[in-house]
Design a protein around this motif. Structure first.
Motif, PDB file in Angstrom:
ATOM      1  N   THR A   1     -34.456 -43.990 -37.254  1.00 25.78           N
ATOM      2  CA  THR A   1     -34.011 -43.499 -35.814  1.00 25.78           C
ATOM      3  C   THR A   1     -32.545 -44.233 -35.906  1.00 25.78           C
ATOM      4  OG1 THR A   1     -36.183 -43.479 -34.648  1.00 25.78           O
ATOM      5  CG2 THR A   1     -34.293 -43.674 -33.361  1.00 25.78           C
ATOM      6  N   LEU A   2     -31.552 -43.388 -35.221  1.00 26.31           N
ATOM      7  CA  LEU A   2     -30.272 -43.828 -35.089  1.00 26.31           C
ATOM      8  C   LEU A   2     -30.035 -44.010 -33.782  1.00 26.31           C
ATOM      9  CD1 LEU A   2     -28.365 -41.146 -37.420  1.00 26.31           C
ATOM     10  CD2 LEU A   2     -29.123 -43.501 -38.043  1.00 26.31           C
ATOM     11  N   GLU A   3     -29.327 -45.002 -33.238  1.00 24.39           N
ATOM     12  CA  GLU A   3     -28.883 -45.197 -31.801  1.00 24.39           C
ATOM     13  C   GLU A   3     -27.746 -44.438 -31.490  1.00 24.39           C
ATOM     14  OE1 GLU A   3     -31.158 -46.777 -29.901  1.00 24.39           O
ATOM     15  OE2 GLU A   3     -32.345 -47.259 -31.467  1.00 24.39           O
ATOM     16  N   GLN A   4     -27.772 -43.020 -31.636  1.00 23.60           N
ATOM     17  CA  GLN A   4     -26.684 -42.227 -31.000  1.00 23.60           C
ATOM     18  C   GLN A   4     -27.382 -40.878 -30.852  1.00 23.60           C
ATOM     19  OE1 GLN A   4     -24.816 -41.482 -35.561  1.00 23.60           O
ATOM     20  NE2 GLN A   4     -23.531 -42.537 -34.257  1.00 23.60           N
ATOM     21  N   PRO A   5     -26.630 -40.155 -30.115  1.00 17.60           N
ATOM     22  CA  PRO A   5     -26.692 -38.856 -29.608  1.00 17.60           C
ATOM     23  C   PRO A   5     -26.827 -37.805 -31.079  1.00 17.60           C
ATOM     24  CG  PRO A   5     -25.199 -39.498 -28.200  1.00 17.60           C
ATOM     25  CD  PRO A   5     -25.354 -40.548 -29.359  1.00 17.60           C
ATOM     26  N   VAL A   6     -27.428 -36.865 -31.264  1.00 24.18           N
ATOM     27  CA  VAL A   6     -27.583 -35.906 -32.351  1.00 24.18           C
ATOM     28  C   VAL A   6     -26.011 -35.270 -32.816  1.00 24.18           C
ATOM     29  CG1 VAL A   6     -28.333 -33.894 -31.346  1.00 24.18           C
ATOM     30  CG2 VAL A   6     -28.970 -34.246 -33.587  1.00 24.18           C
TER      31      VAL A   6
ATOM     32  N   LYS B   1     -35.877 -31.430 -64.095  1.00 22.59           N
ATOM     33  CA  LYS B   1     -35.819 -30.117 -64.361  1.00 22.59           C
ATOM     34  C   LYS B   1     -35.106 -29.331 -63.108  1.00 22.59           C
ATOM     35  CE  LYS B   1     -38.902 -26.302 -65.735  1.00 22.59           C
ATOM     36  NZ  LYS B   1     -40.258 -26.226 -66.120  1.00 22.59           N
ATOM     37  N   ALA B   2     -35.458 -29.970 -62.144  1.00 27.07           N
ATOM     38  CA  ALA B   2     -34.721 -29.148 -60.822  1.00 27.07           C
ATOM     39  C   ALA B   2     -34.649 -30.556 -59.624  1.00 27.07           C
ATOM     40  CB  ALA B   2     -35.280 -28.118 -59.946  1.00 27.07           C
ATOM     41  N   ALA B   3     -33.929 -30.560 -58.685  1.00 30.33           N
ATOM     42  CA  ALA B   3     -33.685 -31.750 -57.802  1.00 30.33           C
ATOM     43  C   ALA B   3     -33.037 -31.274 -56.562  1.00 30.33           C
ATOM     44  CB  ALA B   3     -33.154 -33.005 -58.333  1.00 30.33           C
ATOM     45  N   GLU B   4     -33.274 -31.423 -55.414  1.00 31.76           N
ATOM     46  CA  GLU B   4     -32.563 -31.141 -54.341  1.00 31.76           C
ATOM     47  C   GLU B   4     -32.754 -32.477 -53.158  1.00 31.76           C
ATOM     48  OE1 GLU B   4     -33.772 -27.412 -53.095  1.00 31.76           O
ATOM     49  OE2 GLU B   4     -35.503 -28.089 -51.997  1.00 31.76           O
ATOM     50  N   PHE B   5     -31.748 -32.606 -52.376  1.00 27.84           N
ATOM     51  CA  PHE B   5     -31.826 -33.888 -51.409  1.00 27.84           C
ATOM     52  C   PHE B   5     -31.680 -33.108 -49.709  1.00 27.84           C
ATOM     53  CE2 PHE B   5     -30.417 -37.225 -48.907  1.00 27.84           C
ATOM     54  CZ  PHE B   5     -31.039 -38.374 -49.080  1.00 27.84           C
ATOM     55  N   ASP B   6     -32.554 -33.549 -49.109  1.00 25.86           N
ATOM     56  CA  ASP B   6     -32.181 -32.583 -47.616  1.00 25.86           C
ATOM     57  C   ASP B   6     -32.067 -33.706 -46.741  1.00 25.86           C
ATOM     58  OD1 ASP B   6     -32.732 -30.110 -46.326  1.00 25.86           O
ATOM     59  OD2 ASP B   6     -34.238 -31.337 -45.063  1.00 25.86           O
ATOM     60  N   TYR B   7     -31.089 -33.399 -45.735  1.00 29.34           N
ATOM     61  CA  TYR B   7     -30.806 -34.308 -44.419  1.00 29.34           C
ATOM     62  C   TYR B   7     -31.156 -33.457 -43.220  1.00 29.34           C
ATOM     63  CZ  TYR B   7     -27.135 -36.886 -47.281  1.00 29.34           C
ATOM     64  OH  TYR B   7     -26.584 -37.785 -47.921  1.00 29.34           O
ATOM     65  N   GLN B   8     -32.230 -34.080 -42.519  1.00 24.72           N
ATOM     66  CA  GLN B   8     -32.676 -33.207 -41.177  1.00 24.72           C
ATOM     67  C   GLN B   8     -32.447 -34.211 -40.012  1.00 24.72           C
ATOM     68  OE1 GLN B   8     -33.706 -29.858 -40.823  1.00 24.72           O
ATOM     69  NE2 GLN B   8     -33.481 -30.575 -38.644  1.00 24.72           N
ATOM     70  N   LEU B   9     -31.727 -33.673 -39.029  1.00 24.10           N
ATOM     71  CA  LEU B   9     -31.518 -34.422 -37.592  1.00 24.10           C
ATOM     72  C   LEU B   9     -32.280 -33.858 -36.522  1.00 24.10           C
ATOM     73  CD1 LEU B   9     -27.582 -34.722 -37.754  1.00 24.10           C
ATOM     74  CD2 LEU B   9     -29.232 -36.334 -38.791  1.00 24.10           C
TER      75      LEU B   9
END
Length: 175
Positions: free
Chosen positions: A12-17, A91-99
């Motif tokens: 959790t970030l202490e800032q608005p999305v 063999k495959a790799a992906e990174f996901d960011y979700q806010l």
């Protein structure tokens, strides 16, 4: 990615999305919060958004990351690769960011790394028992560094990441 393994953490970030999105959408900032990275170089015409491509450096060595899915104001997915090949040893790799907004002043960030190991069932067993714990530990450090950098504007140090590691939820994606 079917048949993949996934490391997942949330913080959790202490800032608005909206503020968190401004930092996340700037594809050139990863070295300010990811442990071990020394620089980020955008190598595509697009500086962010679908198809944006960067190199993230650890000294002279680098890994390439290309945005494959862009969700305006919410997050994106990046493919991890070196040239036309996936990031070793995968063999495959992906990174996901979700806010996700929690309220007007907090944002929940979910980070996930999905990967497929070579060698079929043996690779999946090795990935689950050896690689997944290492990747989860790395994600905790990324999330803690992200929290420090996003909230203060200052690059995260190893001490900052250690201090904030306890604020990271492992395997918890709920908002």
């Amino acid at each position: 990615m079917s048949n993949s393994l996934e490391a997942l953490v949330a913080v959790t970030l202490e800032q608005p999305v909206e503020e968190a999105w401004q930092r996340l959408a700037d594809f050139s900032l990863a070295h300010h919060y990811v442990p071990g990275l020394t620089a980020t170089e955008i190598v595509s015409a697009a500086r962010s958004g679908p198809g944006a491509h960067r190199r993230v450096y650890t000294g002279e060595k680098y890994l390439e990351e290309t945005i494959s899915d862009w969700r305006e104001g919410e997050g994106f997915t990046i493919l991890l690769h070196k040239g036309s090949r996936p990031m070793p040893p995968f063999k495959a790799a992906e990174f996901d960011y979700q806010l996700s907004p929690l309220d007007g002043t907090q944002t929940r960030v979910v980070l996930s790394l999905r990967f497929i190991m070579p060698l079929g069932g043996l690779g999946k067993f090795l990935g689950r028992s050896l690689i997944l714990p290492v990747m989860t530990k790395q994600l905790v450090a990324v999330a803690a560094g992200m929290k420090h950098f996003y909230e203060t504007g200052n690059p995260a140090s190893e001490e900052d990441r250690k201090r904030l590691a306890g604020t990271v939820d492992i395997g918890a994606a709920s908002v």
